[in-house]
Design a protein around this motif. Structure first.
Motif, mmCIF file in Angstrom:
data_model
loop_
_atom_site.group_PDB
_atom_site.id
_atom_site.type_symbol
_atom_site.label_atom_id
_atom_site.label_comp_id
_atom_site.label_asym_id
_atom_site.label_seq_id
_atom_site.Cartn_x
_atom_site.Cartn_y
_atom_site.Cartn_z
ATOM 1 N N THR A 143 0.826 -1.216 0.000
ATOM 2 C CA THR A 143 0.000 0.000 0.000
ATOM 3 C C THR A 143 0.861 1.267 0.000
ATOM 4 O OG1 THR A 143 -0.166 0.048 2.412
ATOM 5 C CG2 THR A 143 -1.897 -1.166 1.211
ATOM 6 N N GLU A 144 2.118 1.120 -0.349
ATOM 7 C CA GLU A 144 3.032 2.271 -0.353
ATOM 8 C C GLU A 144 2.518 3.409 -1.231
ATOM 9 O OE1 GLU A 144 3.984 -0.872 -1.056
ATOM 10 O OE2 GLU A 144 5.293 -1.425 0.603
ATOM 11 N N HIS A 145 1.805 3.062 -2.270
ATOM 12 C CA HIS A 145 1.263 4.071 -3.179
ATOM 13 C C HIS A 145 0.292 5.032 -2.499
ATOM 14 C CE1 HIS A 145 -1.661 0.839 -3.128
ATOM 15 N NE2 HIS A 145 -2.558 1.731 -3.521
ATOM 16 N N LEU A 146 -0.255 4.616 -1.365
ATOM 17 C CA LEU A 146 -1.211 5.469 -0.669
ATOM 18 C C LEU A 146 -0.554 6.719 -0.084
ATOM 19 C CD1 LEU A 146 -3.470 2.825 1.095
ATOM 20 C CD2 LEU A 146 -3.947 4.182 -0.956
ATOM 21 N N ARG A 147 0.770 6.722 0.020
ATOM 22 C CA ARG A 147 1.472 7.925 0.477
ATOM 23 C C ARG A 147 1.293 9.075 -0.515
ATOM 24 N NH1 ARG A 147 7.195 5.630 1.898
ATOM 25 N NH2 ARG A 147 6.403 3.739 2.831
ATOM 26 N N GLU A 148 0.889 8.739 -1.728
ATOM 27 C CA GLU A 148 0.679 9.800 -2.725
ATOM 28 C C GLU A 148 -0.478 10.725 -2.347
ATOM 29 O OE1 GLU A 148 2.723 10.685 -5.077
ATOM 30 O OE2 GLU A 148 4.019 8.996 -4.531
ATOM 31 N N LEU A 149 -1.434 10.214 -1.581
ATOM 32 C CA LEU A 149 -2.552 11.078 -1.167
ATOM 33 C C LEU A 149 -2.074 12.237 -0.305
ATOM 34 C CD1 LEU A 149 -5.334 8.439 -0.554
ATOM 35 C CD2 LEU A 149 -5.293 10.210 -2.306
ATOM 36 N N PRO A 150 -1.360 11.997 0.806
ATOM 37 C CA PRO A 150 -0.897 13.151 1.578
ATOM 38 C C PRO A 150 0.110 14.004 0.802
ATOM 39 C CG PRO A 150 -0.106 11.107 2.575
ATOM 40 C CD PRO A 150 -1.078 10.741 1.488
ATOM 41 N N ARG A 151 0.864 13.397 -0.113
ATOM 42 C CA ARG A 151 1.765 14.201 -0.952
ATOM 43 C C ARG A 151 0.957 15.141 -1.848
ATOM 44 N NH1 ARG A 151 5.361 9.006 -2.111
ATOM 45 N NH2 ARG A 151 6.815 9.236 -0.372
ATOM 46 N N LEU A 152 -0.146 14.646 -2.390
ATOM 47 C CA LEU A 152 -1.025 15.489 -3.195
ATOM 48 C C LEU A 152 -1.602 16.609 -2.338
ATOM 49 C CD1 LEU A 152 -2.723 16.200 -5.715
ATOM 50 C CD2 LEU A 152 -4.373 14.474 -4.953
ATOM 51 N N TRP A 153 -2.073 16.283 -1.147
ATOM 52 C CA TRP A 153 -2.655 17.285 -0.259
ATOM 53 C C TRP A 153 -1.616 18.332 0.146
ATOM 54 C CZ3 TRP A 153 -4.761 12.656 2.881
ATOM 55 C CH2 TRP A 153 -5.857 12.091 2.209
ATOM 56 N N GLU A 154 -0.393 17.891 0.395
ATOM 57 C CA GLU A 154 0.681 18.824 0.733
ATOM 58 C C GLU A 154 0.948 19.767 -0.454
ATOM 59 O OE1 GLU A 154 5.442 18.952 1.801
ATOM 60 O OE2 GLU A 154 4.526 17.048 1.219
ATOM 61 N N HIS A 155 1.008 19.196 -1.643
ATOM 62 C CA HIS A 155 1.236 19.991 -2.848
ATOM 63 C C HIS A 155 0.106 21.021 -3.040
ATOM 64 C CE1 HIS A 155 2.536 20.902 -6.930
ATOM 65 N NE2 HIS A 155 1.279 20.758 -7.299
ATOM 66 N N THR A 156 -1.115 20.593 -2.835
ATOM 67 C CA THR A 156 -2.271 21.488 -2.957
ATOM 68 C C THR A 156 -2.184 22.613 -1.932
ATOM 69 O OG1 THR A 156 -3.617 19.668 -3.797
ATOM 70 C CG2 THR A 156 -4.799 21.574 -2.915
ATOM 71 N N ALA A 157 -1.793 22.272 -0.703
ATOM 72 C CA ALA A 157 -1.651 23.293 0.340
ATOM 73 C C ALA A 157 -0.551 24.293 -0.032
ATOM 74 C CB ALA A 157 -1.361 22.653 1.690
ATOM 75 N N ARG A 158 0.560 23.796 -0.574
ATOM 76 C CA ARG A 158 1.642 24.699 -1.001
ATOM 77 C C ARG A 158 1.154 25.671 -2.070
ATOM 78 N NH1 ARG A 158 5.202 20.196 -1.292
ATOM 79 N NH2 ARG A 158 5.088 20.346 -3.559
ATOM 80 N N GLY A 159 0.392 25.165 -3.024
ATOM 81 C CA GLY A 159 -0.172 26.037 -4.056
ATOM 82 C C GLY A 159 -1.115 27.065 -3.462
ATOM 83 N N GLY A 160 -1.932 26.636 -2.515
ATOM 84 C CA GLY A 160 -2.849 27.552 -1.842
ATOM 85 C C GLY A 160 -2.101 28.630 -1.067
ATOM 86 N N ILE A 161 -0.998 28.244 -0.443
ATOM 87 C CA ILE A 161 -0.175 29.213 0.292
ATOM 88 C C ILE A 161 0.388 30.258 -0.668
ATOM 89 C CG2 ILE A 161 2.037 29.468 1.515
ATOM 90 C CD1 ILE A 161 1.350 26.688 2.834
ATOM 91 N N GLU A 162 0.946 29.792 -1.761
ATOM 92 C CA GLU A 162 1.541 30.705 -2.740
ATOM 93 C C GLU A 162 0.500 31.676 -3.296
ATOM 94 O OE1 GLU A 162 3.447 30.370 -7.163
ATOM 95 O OE2 GLU A 162 3.967 28.793 -5.733
ATOM 96 N N TRP A 163 -0.650 31.156 -3.664
ATOM 97 C CA TRP A 163 -1.701 32.012 -4.203
ATOM 98 C C TRP A 163 -2.187 33.013 -3.156
ATOM 99 C CZ3 TRP A 163 -6.704 32.580 -2.552
ATOM 100 C CH2 TRP A 163 -7.489 33.415 -3.339
ATOM 101 N N THR A 164 -2.407 32.548 -1.919
ATOM 102 C CA THR A 164 -2.895 33.422 -0.854
ATOM 103 C C THR A 164 -1.889 34.532 -0.565
ATOM 104 O OG1 THR A 164 -4.173 31.600 0.103
ATOM 105 C CG2 THR A 164 -3.769 33.499 1.524
ATOM 106 N N GLN A 165 -0.599 34.191 -0.550
ATOM 107 C CA GLN A 165 0.432 35.213 -0.339
ATOM 108 C C GLN A 165 0.387 36.259 -1.450
ATOM 109 O OE1 GLN A 165 3.798 32.531 -0.124
ATOM 110 N NE2 GLN A 165 3.863 32.650 2.118
ATOM 111 N N GLY A 166 0.180 35.814 -2.676
ATOM 112 C CA GLY A 166 0.082 36.751 -3.793
ATOM 113 C C GLY A 166 -1.117 37.676 -3.660
ATOM 114 N N LEU A 167 -2.262 37.121 -3.292
ATOM 115 C CA LEU A 167 -3.456 37.945 -3.126
ATOM 116 C C LEU A 167 -3.268 38.932 -1.979
ATOM 117 C CD1 LEU A 167 -6.309 38.806 -3.826
ATOM 118 C CD2 LEU A 167 -7.160 36.856 -2.504
ATOM 119 N N LEU A 168 -2.666 38.478 -0.894
ATOM 120 C CA LEU A 168 -2.382 39.389 0.222
ATOM 121 C C LEU A 168 -1.505 40.547 -0.246
ATOM 122 C CD1 LEU A 168 -1.872 36.874 3.145
ATOM 123 C CD2 LEU A 168 -3.499 38.779 3.111
ATOM 124 N N HIS A 169 -0.491 40.248 -1.023
ATOM 125 C CA HIS A 169 0.390 41.294 -1.546
ATOM 126 C C HIS A 169 -0.403 42.289 -2.402
ATOM 127 C CE1 HIS A 169 3.828 43.311 -3.275
ATOM 128 N NE2 HIS A 169 3.323 43.060 -4.479
#
Length: 188
Positions: A143-169
């Motif tokens: 089931t090692e492939h299931l680690r891809e789910l939290p990796r996807l969620w982490e990636h999505t959060a990083r994108g959200g952080i970047e976008w939010t920082q841009g909007l704040l600016h």
């Protein structure tokens, strides 16, 4: 939260008084069919339901027999702002909710929008950290492939952080007209 609920309340608020066709026309003009999960037939149901809930007042239209005009009540105004604030401060995995909040962003003061987006940013940063830790946990053999789910969620959060920082600016630099602004500049 329902993006449709926020959008319908927001359009009626923005128009002052609106009937179902006008609400739909405004949302179409915003391109909402591309980013919001709106079922056009549900707009009329939503308007009637909001009147039952005391969020709107329904009055027969003076110019068109059979047409009903809607306007927000004080309770509707309160509900609109509650939904808008929640949509900005709480990252959800539904882009239509954030899209609705962005479409209605100018209803807030610049200071309040910035405060809500800072709250959103903190939540995203916490989420990114938690998902990164989760991705490192061991899994059962096969089931090692299931680690891809939290990796996807982490990636999505990083994108959200970047976008939010841009909007704040952009908000801090005066981009976009907001409630109670005396001036506004256009994006670079």
């Amino acid at each position: 939260m329902s993006a449709t609920r926020l959008l319908v309340l927001g359009v009626v608020r923005q128009c002052g008084t609106a009937h179902g066709y006008r609400v739909r026309a405004e949302l179409v003009a915003w391109g909402a069919e591309e980013w919001a999960n709106i079922k056009w037939g549900s707009l009329y149901h939503a308007l009637r339901q909001f009147a039952k809930e005391g969020l709107m007042i329904a009055t027969p239209a003076k110019d068109t027999p059979g047409r009903t005009d809607y306007s927000l009540t004080t309770t509707g105004e309160t509900e609109f702002h509650r939904l808008l604030r929640d949509a900005l401060r709480r990252p959800e995995h539904r882009p239509d909710t954030l899209g609705a909040a962005l479409a209605l962003l100018p209803a807030l003061t610049r200071e309040e929008a910035i405060t809500l987006l800072i709250e959103r940013l903190r939540t995203l940063e916490t989420e990114r950290t938690e998902k990164a830790k989760l991705a490192e946990l061991g899994t059962a053999p096969g089931t090692e492939h299931l680690r891809e789910l939290p990796r996807l969620w982490e990636h999505t959060a990083r994108g959200g952080i970047e976008w939010t920082q841009g909007l704040l600016h952009r908000l801090r630099s005066g981009t976009y007209a907001m409630t109670n602004d005396n001036t506004h500049t256009t994006p670079p």
